[in-house]
Design an enzyme around this catalytic site. Structure first.
Site, mmCIF file in Angstrom:
data_model
loop_
_atom_site.group_PDB
_atom_site.id
_atom_site.type_symbol
_atom_site.label_atom_id
_atom_site.label_comp_id
_atom_site.label_asym_id
_atom_site.label_seq_id
_atom_site.Cartn_x
_atom_site.Cartn_y
_atom_site.Cartn_z
ATOM 1 C CG ASP A 134 -1.862 1.062 1.252
ATOM 2 O OD1 ASP A 134 -1.432 2.314 1.505
ATOM 3 O OD2 ASP A 134 -3.061 1.018 1.031
ATOM 4 C CB ILE A 162 -4.084 1.877 -2.016
ATOM 5 C CG1 ILE A 162 -4.096 3.210 -2.094
ATOM 6 C CG2 ILE A 162 -4.095 1.081 -3.182
ATOM 7 C CD1 ILE A 162 -2.658 4.035 -2.568
ATOM 8 C CG ASP A 163 -3.375 -2.901 1.115
ATOM 9 O OD1 ASP A 163 -3.243 -3.445 -0.166
ATOM 10 O OD2 ASP A 163 -2.730 -3.047 1.947
ATOM 11 C CG ASP A 164 -8.826 -0.749 3.924
ATOM 12 O OD1 ASP A 164 -8.138 -1.872 4.316
ATOM 13 O OD2 ASP A 164 -8.587 -0.057 4.986
ATOM 14 C CB ALA A 167 -10.690 -5.137 0.272
#
Length: 380
Positions: A134, A162-164, A167
């Site tokens: 991220d 960004i990861d979230d 997802a």
């Protein structure tokens, strides 16, 4: 806590680690899917990452099995699971997934209806074999360059947004693909690159500023490029985020702070004037806000009906926030290693509550291996 459970009867095989893939799987599980998380014998490295306690939340409602993919019999288990499943999620390096014989081309031969979700740092292209996290994507996408204060180096946001977001996009994409499969009978390949997600956000927010003006956006701390005053200001006991978004709000803002003389000051009469004299005005405003207790100032500013004003909360204050408590978003979960932890529900509410279900904690390493092999695959 029961939700919609609209994915009941959908089976997901999840070969992911760390945040984005695990969180995507958790959202599908929270909507009723039977998500089977596959871990290597040593476990997902996020389980024991120093100072990270989010594994339980990212893997709630799942069943967990341990499979050694380096062995032929381990890979055979995955092939058998895919043949009996609806969705396959992975975030492995491209050469690793190919080495295991688990590309979309490989798995669709076993199950033409499989929906294959692949989360990568960069996706197919010149950078496809580069490892990414991220904060690395925050850097290369330009997000880090515009985050922080002008006199300090570029900064990351500590929340892995960004990861979230990746997802969330993957969970949404799986729902779309399932609906498409209902219509066509066909599975599909879904690729989600963290680089694309970050570049989309930076484009929507800042890229056209550069395209139109030719000027590179600069770091402004908590300030907003085109509005002044509009940032974090110090108070007696903390900080408040507030500002004036229009001229009516500007007049109300000045009156609350006892700065009536600024309303018609030629330096600050219009927002364009205030932007031009940003540093000078911010210093004057902060001299005034620093005389107030945070709660008192927030109430005074909100009381005008014209001004956004919120405290800058620490984690303990957020947890004690009465609005958060009444919403019921945060629930307790029991973690075998850390004891009582907090977990957020999915932030989607119907009239009678959140749409997700909270059925079980994250699985212990290999907790459901025997159960899945016996009940799903019929192994002895």
């Amino acid at each position: 806590m029961r939700g919609f459970d609209v994915l009941k009867g959908i089976r997901v095989v999840e070969l992911t680690s760390w945040i984005s893939g695990s969180y995507a799987g958790a959202m599908l599980a929270s909507l009723g899917a039977d998500v089977i998380k596959v871990e290597p014998p040593q476990g997902d490295s996020w389980r024991d990452a120093t100072g990270m306690y989010s594994f339980s939340a990212l893997n709630r409602n799942k069943r967990g099995i341990v499979i050694d993919l380096s062995k032929d019999e381990g890979r055979r288990v995955i092939y058998d699971l895919v043949a009996k499943s609806d969705v396959f999620l992975e975030n492995m390096a491209p050469d690793t997934i190919a080495k295991f014989g688990m590309t979309y081309e490989d798995l669709r031969k076993l199950n033409p209806r499989i929906i294959y979700g692949s989360i990568k740092g960069f996706g197919r292209g010149p950078y496809e074999n580069y490892t990414a996290t991220d904060p690395a994507i925050q850097a290369i996408s330009g997000s880090m360059e515009v985050t922080g204060h002008p006199d300090r180096p570029p900064a990351r946001t500590l929340v892995s947004y960004i990861d979230d977001s990746a997802a969330l996009y993957m969970a949404f994409a799986v729902l779309v693909a399932l609906r498409r499969r209902d219509q066509t009978g066909e599975g599909t390949f879904l690729e989600l690159a963290l680089f694309d997600v970050a570049s989309e956000f930076i484009t929507n927010n800042l890229l056209n500023y550069y395209v139109v003006t030719g000027d590179l956006p600069r770091r402004l701390g908590s300030s907003y490029p085109s509005l002044v005053p509009y940032r974090v200001y110090r108070t007696k006991d903390g900080y408040v985020y507030t500002g004036a978004r229009n001229e009516k709000a500007w007049r109300a803002f000045c009156r609350v702070l006892g700065l009536d003389g600024l309303i018609d000051d030629p330096r600050f009469r219009t927002n364009a004037d205030r932007v031009k004299h940003r540093e000078e005005l911010d210093a004057i405003v902060e001299d005034s806000t620093a005389k107030f207790e945070t709660e008192d100032l927030v109430n005074r500013l909100r009381g005008t009906g014209e001004i956004i004003a919120v405290p800058v909360n620490t984690m303990d204050k957020l947890l004690a926030d009465p609005h958060l408590g009444q919403r019921g978003l945060i629930v307790d979960i029991q973690d075998p290693k850390y004891g009582n932890l907090k977990m957020a529900r999915m932030s989607i509410r119907s009239w009678d509550g959140y749409v997700d279900s909270v059925r079980s904690r994250a699985p212990a390493l290999g907790e459901h291996t025997v159960e899945v092999l016996r009940d799903v695959l019929g192994y002895d």
